[in-house]
Design an enzyme around this catalytic site. Structure first.
Site, PDB file in Angstrom:
ATOM      1  N   LEU A 150       0.846  -1.190   0.000  1.00 13.03           N
ATOM      2  CA  LEU A 150       0.000   0.000   0.000  1.00 13.03           C
ATOM      3  C   LEU A 150       0.882   1.240   0.000  1.00 13.03           C
ATOM      4  O   LEU A 150       1.615   1.505   0.960  1.00 13.03           O
ATOM      5  CB  LEU A 150      -0.922  -0.011   1.224  1.00 13.03           C
ATOM      6  CG  LEU A 150      -1.755  -1.288   1.413  1.00 13.03           C
ATOM      7  CD1 LEU A 150      -2.739  -1.122   2.575  1.00 13.03           C
ATOM      8  CD2 LEU A 150      -2.488  -1.666   0.130  1.00 13.03           C
ATOM      9  N   ARG A 190       1.876  14.901   6.366  1.00 14.65           N
ATOM     10  CA  ARG A 190       2.645  15.344   7.529  1.00 14.65           C
ATOM     11  C   ARG A 190       4.143  15.455   7.235  1.00 14.65           C
ATOM     12  O   ARG A 190       4.889  16.033   8.029  1.00 14.65           O
ATOM     13  CB  ARG A 190       2.408  14.395   8.708  1.00 14.65           C
ATOM     14  CG  ARG A 190       1.088  14.660   9.430  1.00 14.65           C
ATOM     15  CD  ARG A 190       0.877  13.716  10.590  1.00 14.65           C
ATOM     16  NE  ARG A 190       0.421  12.402  10.141  1.00 14.65           N
ATOM     17  CZ  ARG A 190       0.199  11.371  10.956  1.00 14.65           C
ATOM     18  NH1 ARG A 190       0.420  11.508  12.260  1.00 14.65           N
ATOM     19  NH2 ARG A 190      -0.231  10.217  10.479  1.00 14.65           N
ATOM     20  N   ALA A 211      -0.330   4.472  -1.600  1.00 12.49           N
ATOM     21  CA  ALA A 211      -1.146   5.457  -2.315  1.00 12.49           C
ATOM     22  C   ALA A 211      -1.157   6.823  -1.662  1.00 12.49           C
ATOM     23  O   ALA A 211      -1.513   7.812  -2.301  1.00 12.49           O
ATOM     24  CB  ALA A 211      -2.590   4.942  -2.432  1.00 12.49           C
ATOM     25  N   GLY A 212      -0.777   6.903  -0.393  1.00 10.67           N
ATOM     26  CA  GLY A 212      -0.868   8.188   0.306  1.00 10.67           C
ATOM     27  C   GLY A 212       0.258   9.139  -0.038  1.00 10.67           C
ATOM     28  O   GLY A 212       1.367   8.724  -0.402  1.00 10.67           O
TER      29      GLY A 212
END
Length: 476
Positions: free
Chosen positions: A12, A19, A14-15
């Site tokens: 994963l 921050r 995708a972000g």
């Protein structure tokens, strides 16, 4: 459950990682030789998976371009709208309906994850016949992390997030790493049950564990030997913390393999570097990229080597090198700069304030100090005197200089390329050589000296020099 032995990995990534406060996606931030994502994919290599899918979303083009370089066999899956971890995995599974066997779910921002941990997780899962196995860790402070829930017999029954936990659950020290192995068929079934009916409006992958338990399928756990394997990165402060942990791991492993480090705290070595036993590393050293250092070499103090090959018993002191090759027992520095294409032969020397670019120095040749050598070949045993400049650039193109075997170039000379100084010849100090020097010859290219008697007294009367000259005249 499926009896297929196929293995697949879903990462994963995708972000964006808001921050991090960066124009670059979090997964592509570098850390000791690889990106965060690169470290995760390297660990995943231990599984020898049949398929690797990387879920991309924000900055998908950047992540995909990076994957083309470091993992060309990996497939990217676009999660156009980020709606949670469960949605990300479901997107990957929908994009690859052929996946069977076991599916390992990883996160692209856990760079400390090690291949041996994943091997242990996979072995435990395959031996148990569980529908899912979750990687867990015991941590002294689990604040902010999901807790592993077990029943009275110790079986995993689910995961509770910090915000939803009761006071009793908050006291649990065993945390969910977010890394799982699933049976592919059961994973597809349970992903179809996910909903966004929660505070975040997202599909949670952790809910899959609960669904499996409710359906009577066994969910097991595997505890990481080192809880640090599970640490993720959310901001640059955490990035620095993870980098320091990895620095300690790399340095400790090297020292235990026979490498001497005077000061591990100031020694930074990329995970992609190779250092052989009996190498000595002095304080303030950085070894970067594909650098390799052979047995008996000494590097430092205060040196940075990038993509550089260092031969056995070579010494590199207070130097900066980039894409260079340093031969056996060669000496570099102090305060030397080897640029791309510099190839320093066995026992050769590049000394203080010397820069070498796209040039070869054959065995035993020397450029001891205050010189620039660019686009040149220096023969075996040649000596390049202090202050020598290879003038390789005419403002339009670069040209080559050939200096033969055992040539002696006097100090403060300029070799104007293209030019050849043949074997066994000399260049007089202060010369500007722009033509071939034959073997067994002395090349001289400078004005003849003449002395103008009485010049100081006539042109500099009253100066300290004139007074010294007068004293010298009177003492004659």
């Amino acid at each position: 459950m499926s009896v297929s032995t196929a293995r697949s990995v879903v990462v994963l990534a995708a972000g964006m990682g808001t921050r991090m406060k960066s124009a670059h996606p979090k997964m592509l931030h570098p850390m000791l030789g690889r990106t965060l994502l690169g470290h995760v994919l390297f660990a995943a290599d231990a599984l020898a998976a049949d398929d690797t899918l990387v879920v991309v979303g924000q900055a998908a083009d950047q992540v995909t371009a990076h994957l083309d370089q470091i993992a060309p066999d990996a497939r990217t899956v676009l999660q156009a709208e980020q709606r949670g971890t469960g949605h990300a995995v479901r997107t990957a599974m929908d994009a690859a309906p052929e996946l069977s066997g076991t599916v390992v779910v990883l996160y692209g921002d856990t760079p400390l994850l090690r291949g041996e941990t994943l091997e242990g997780l996979m072995s435990a899962h395959e031996a148990s016949g569980a529908a899912a196995t979750v990687l867990t860790a015991e941590v002294p402070d689990p604040t902010g992390l999901g807790r592993i829930l077990r029943d009275h017999s110790g079986r995993v029954v689910g995961v509770v997030e910090q915000r939803d936990a009761t006071p009793e659950q908050l006291a649990i020290k065993e945390i969910n790493s977010g890394i799982y192995v699933f049976d592919a068929g059961l994973l597809r079934q349970m992903l179809s049950k996910l909903s966004t009916d929660n505070d975040q409006g997202e599909e949670y992958l952790t809910d899959v564990l609960g669904f499996l338990v409710e359906a009577g399928h066994p969910v097991h756990s595997f505890a990481a030997d080192d809880a640090l394997d599970t640490l993720g990165c959310n901001d640059r402060a955490q990035l620095a913390e993870l980098r320091q942990i990895m620095q300690g791991r790399i340095n400790t492993a090297l020292m235990r393999s026979g490498v001497t480090m005077d000061d591990p705290a100031t020694t930074w070595i990329d995970a992609t570097v190779t250092v052989e036993p009996d190498v000595t590393i002095r304080p303030g050293v950085q070894l970067l990229g594909t650098t390799s250092v052979s047995t008996g070499a000494e590097v430092g103090p205060d040196s940075t080597l990038k993509d550089t090959v260092v031969g056995a018993r070579a010494k590199v002191v207070r130097a900066h090198t980039d894409s260079a090759t340093i031969g056996t027992a060669a000496q570099i520095g102090p305060f030397a700069y080897l640029r791309p294409g510099a190839a320093i032969g066995d026992t050769a020397k590049v000394g203080t304030y010397v820069e070498v670019k796209n040039s070869t120095l054959a065995e035993g040749s020397k450029v001891p100090h205050l010189s620039y050598v660019g686009d040149a070949s220096i023969g075996a045993g040649a000596n390049i005197g202090a202050g020598t400049i290879v003038a390789n650039y005419d403002g339009v193109a670069k040209h080559h200089t050939e200096v033969g075997e055992a040539v002696f170039v006097g100090s403060n000379s300029v070799l104007v390329a293209p030019v050849t100084i043949n074997d066994g010849s000399y260049v007089a100090a202060g010369s500007a050589i722009n033509g071939e020097v034959p073997s067994n010859s002395l090349g001289v290219a400078r004005g003849r000296q003449r002395n103008i008697e009485g010049w100081v007294e006539r042109r500099r009367p009253g100066t300290k020099t004139a007074e010294a000259a007068e004293r010298a005249r009177q003492s004659e």
